[in-house]
Design a protein around this motif. Structure first.
Motif, mmCIF file in Angstrom:
data_model
loop_
_atom_site.group_PDB
_atom_site.id
_atom_site.type_symbol
_atom_site.label_atom_id
_atom_site.label_comp_id
_atom_site.label_asym_id
_atom_site.label_seq_id
_atom_site.Cartn_x
_atom_site.Cartn_y
_atom_site.Cartn_z
ATOM 1 N N UNK A 119 0.840 -1.209 0.000
ATOM 2 C CA UNK A 119 0.000 0.000 0.000
ATOM 3 C C UNK A 119 0.871 1.253 0.000
ATOM 4 N N UNK A 120 1.881 1.203 0.870
ATOM 5 C CA UNK A 120 2.747 2.360 1.005
ATOM 6 C C UNK A 120 3.426 2.687 -0.318
ATOM 7 N N UNK A 121 3.922 1.638 -0.963
ATOM 8 C CA UNK A 121 4.579 1.847 -2.245
ATOM 9 C C UNK A 121 3.620 2.465 -3.254
ATOM 10 N N UNK A 122 2.378 1.919 -3.246
ATOM 11 C CA UNK A 122 1.401 2.400 -4.206
ATOM 12 C C UNK A 122 1.093 3.872 -3.937
ATOM 13 N N UNK A 123 0.949 4.197 -2.615
ATOM 14 C CA UNK A 123 0.624 5.576 -2.269
ATOM 15 C C UNK A 123 1.741 6.512 -2.702
ATOM 16 N N UNK A 124 3.011 6.077 -2.460
ATOM 17 C CA UNK A 124 4.081 7.001 -2.826
ATOM 18 C C UNK A 124 4.152 7.156 -4.336
ATOM 19 N N UNK A 125 3.830 6.057 -5.061
ATOM 20 C CA UNK A 125 3.811 6.186 -6.517
ATOM 21 C C UNK A 125 2.694 7.140 -6.942
ATOM 22 N N UNK A 126 1.523 7.007 -6.267
ATOM 23 C CA UNK A 126 0.401 7.869 -6.616
ATOM 24 C C UNK A 126 0.709 9.324 -6.309
ATOM 25 N N UNK A 127 1.458 9.555 -5.210
ATOM 26 C CA UNK A 127 1.785 10.929 -4.864
ATOM 27 C C UNK A 127 2.640 11.542 -5.962
ATOM 28 N N UNK A 128 3.643 10.783 -6.404
ATOM 29 C CA UNK A 128 4.475 11.287 -7.497
ATOM 30 C C UNK A 128 3.603 11.544 -8.717
ATOM 31 N N UNK A 129 2.671 10.615 -8.939
ATOM 32 C CA UNK A 129 1.805 10.740 -10.102
ATOM 33 C C UNK A 129 0.948 12.003 -9.993
ATOM 34 N N UNK A 130 0.425 12.244 -8.767
ATOM 35 C CA UNK A 130 -0.414 13.424 -8.564
ATOM 36 C C UNK A 130 0.405 14.691 -8.796
ATOM 37 N N UNK A 131 1.627 14.699 -8.246
ATOM 38 C CA UNK A 131 2.491 15.868 -8.455
ATOM 39 C C UNK A 131 2.764 16.069 -9.930
ATOM 40 N N UNK A 132 3.074 14.950 -10.585
ATOM 41 C CA UNK A 132 3.367 15.020 -12.011
ATOM 42 C C UNK A 132 2.181 15.557 -12.785
ATOM 43 N N UNK A 133 0.981 15.044 -12.446
ATOM 44 C CA UNK A 133 -0.202 15.459 -13.189
ATOM 45 C C UNK A 133 -0.427 16.955 -13.050
ATOM 46 N N UNK A 134 -0.247 17.453 -11.810
ATOM 47 C CA UNK A 134 -0.452 18.886 -11.587
ATOM 48 C C UNK A 134 0.531 19.697 -12.434
ATOM 49 N N UNK A 135 1.826 19.318 -12.390
ATOM 50 C CA UNK A 135 2.766 20.127 -13.158
ATOM 51 C C UNK A 135 2.610 19.887 -14.650
ATOM 52 N N UNK A 136 2.175 18.652 -14.990
ATOM 53 C CA UNK A 136 1.945 18.355 -16.413
ATOM 54 C C UNK A 136 0.881 19.290 -16.980
ATOM 55 N N UNK A 137 -0.227 19.443 -16.223
ATOM 56 C CA UNK A 137 -1.315 20.299 -16.685
ATOM 57 C C UNK A 137 -0.776 21.703 -16.962
ATOM 58 N N UNK A 138 0.063 22.184 -16.031
ATOM 59 C CA UNK A 138 0.625 23.523 -16.175
ATOM 60 C C UNK A 138 1.535 23.598 -17.403
ATOM 61 N N UNK A 139 2.428 22.607 -17.509
ATOM 62 C CA UNK A 139 3.403 22.604 -18.597
ATOM 63 C C UNK A 139 2.757 22.537 -19.969
ATOM 64 N N UNK A 140 1.695 21.731 -20.080
ATOM 65 C CA UNK A 140 1.072 21.557 -21.390
ATOM 66 C C UNK A 140 0.181 22.749 -21.712
ATOM 67 N N UNK A 141 -0.361 23.322 -20.638
ATOM 68 C CA UNK A 141 -1.271 24.431 -20.843
ATOM 69 C C UNK A 141 -0.564 25.636 -21.478
ATOM 70 N N UNK A 142 0.687 25.865 -21.076
ATOM 71 C CA UNK A 142 1.409 27.037 -21.601
ATOM 72 C C UNK A 142 1.533 27.037 -23.120
ATOM 73 N N UNK A 143 2.115 25.994 -23.712
ATOM 74 C CA UNK A 143 2.216 26.012 -25.188
ATOM 75 C C UNK A 143 0.853 26.016 -25.869
ATOM 76 N N UNK A 144 -0.144 25.377 -25.240
ATOM 77 C CA UNK A 144 -1.455 25.367 -25.887
ATOM 78 C C UNK A 144 -2.054 26.781 -25.882
ATOM 79 N N UNK A 145 -1.904 27.464 -24.738
ATOM 80 C CA UNK A 145 -2.414 28.840 -24.661
ATOM 81 C C UNK A 145 -1.700 29.718 -25.683
#
Ligand SMILES: Nc1ncnc2c1ncn2[C@@H]1O[C@H](COP(=O)(O)OP(=O)(O)OP(=O)(O)O)[C@@H](O)[C@H]1O
Ligand SMILES: [Mg+2]
Length: 354
Positions: A119-145
């Motif tokens: 569980x712990x491993x999965x949670x830490x992977x998900x946390x990285x994933x959540x962080x990634x998703x947040x910054x991904x949205x930002x990163x992709x949004x800039x060139x699209x805008x």
């Protein structure tokens, strides 16, 4: 024990008692035979069958043996002997049951521990994933805008009278650049998660290095860079995913080439392999380029950290996660007298996490 059906387990108790009776009768030795029957029934059948065996043995013992060896005058001795038999069989059943419960609870505790680690491993992977998703949205949004703005600029130039083709062309080509950047970012993220089932095969890392050098030598030569390899012959093979390891070396070498594009003086990219400690092999990629970005050295492995106009900042992040999934480490240092050096270690033969 759980895999056997109730019928089988209770049947076992009945059969054991029957066999015990058949053996005990001719030798007139009921106690040890029935005790054995009770033990076998408890061990392989569980508490219920164990108690059934106790009951059946008691009945058989009382019916066929208690009075057999005892003259009728010795009644108290016979009763005592029967009681001792009953206590012994019950104690055996009880002890076996206690031991089984202890083992089961130990197994449950181990299972719970394993589960919580997973569980712990999965949670830490998900946390990285959540962080990634947040910054991904930002990163992709800039060139699209930016692409949207440029596209409407382009439209405006096209609707001008007289129409300005040159301005419109420039705006359209900026749209292409922006959209390409957005798609680059998404592709690199996909390659991070598209791991699927990592292939595990014996990989000769020296061979991977040679292949990547062949691929990149042209680019290096075009920019007057020297590519040097120093590969130890005795390094162990690695259990790993060949394509992923190629990707890591490629990322590191391209970074080095990028870092040397605009420097004066010697431009040398060196890739070394050698045997490390504890059955590890060590690969280092060094260059005489710009050097690691000052003050931000600890950020270079972060997702989207880049100092390049067209970089995605995912190269090192992906490389580190690949190396770590192989049970190794990847880190950077300053090269002497200038440039950067990246080291990676890989264990020669271990179970790698999926
Ligand atoms: N060999 C190197 N020398 C100096 N700086 C480096 C070197 N390798 C990486 N860096 C620094 O680390 C940053 C992150 O590298 P990373 O490979 O993650 O992304 P990138 O190269 O910028 O983008 P991409 O890999 O998508 O082209 C780079 O932008 C650069 O600032
Ligand atoms: Mg890179």
């Amino acid at each position: 024990m759980k895999s056997r059906s109730k019928l089988e387990r209770y049947g076992l108790a009945v059969i054991c008692c029957g066999v015990a009776l058949a053996v005990a009768w001719p030798i007139n030795g009921p106690a040890s035979c029935f005790l054995l029957a009770v033990m076998v029934s408890s061990l392989f059948g569980g508490l219920g069958p164990g108690l059934l065996a106790v009951a059946l043995s008691a009945v058989a013992y009382e019916r066929f043996f208690v009075w057999r060896a005892t003259p009728p005058t010795d009644e108290p001795v016979a009763v005592l002997r029967f009681a001792a038999f009953l206590v012994a069989t019950l104690v055996v059943t009880g002890l076996i049951e206690m031991k089984r419960r202890a083992e089961e609870s130990h197994a449950r505790a181990e299972e719970a521990l394993r589960q919580s680690q997973a569980d712990l491993e999965r949670i830490s992977r998900l946390t990285t994933l959540a962080e990634l998703t947040a910054s991904l949205a930002h990163e992709v949004n800039q060139p699209i805008a930016a692409a949207v703005t440029d596209a409407s600029t382009c439209l405006r130039w096209l609707m001008r009278d007289p129409l300005d083709v040159e301005e419109a062309r420039q705006a359209a080509s900026r749209v292409v650049t922006d959209a390409t950047r957005a798609s680059d970012i998404i592709n690199r993220i996909r390659s991070l998660f598209k791991k699927g089932i990592p292939q595990r095969e014996l990989v000769d890392v020296n061979e991977v290095i040679r292949e990547m050098v062949v691929l990149l030598r042209g680019e290096a030569t075009r920019h007057s860079m020297l590519v040097r390899t120093e590969l130890a012959a005795d390094i162990p093979e690695v259990m790993g995913d060949r394509v992923q390891l190629q990707q890591v070396l490629m990322n590191l070498m391209i970074n080095s080439i990028d870092a040397m594009r605009n420097v004066e003086g010697t431009r040398e990219l060196a890739v070394k392999s050698q045997r490390g400690e504890n059955q590890h092999l060590v690969v280092s990629v060094s260059d005489t380029g710009l050097g690691l970005p000052r003050e931000q050295t600890d950020q270079i492995f972060n997702a989207f950290f880049t100092t390049k106009p067209h970089g995605t900042g995912m190269g090192l992040r992906i490389s580190r996660s690949i190396v770590e999934s192989h049970g190794g480490r990847l880190w950077a240092a300053d090269n002497f007298p200038r440039g950067a050096i990246f080291h990676l270690t890989l264990p020669s033969k271990v179970d790698v996490d999926e």
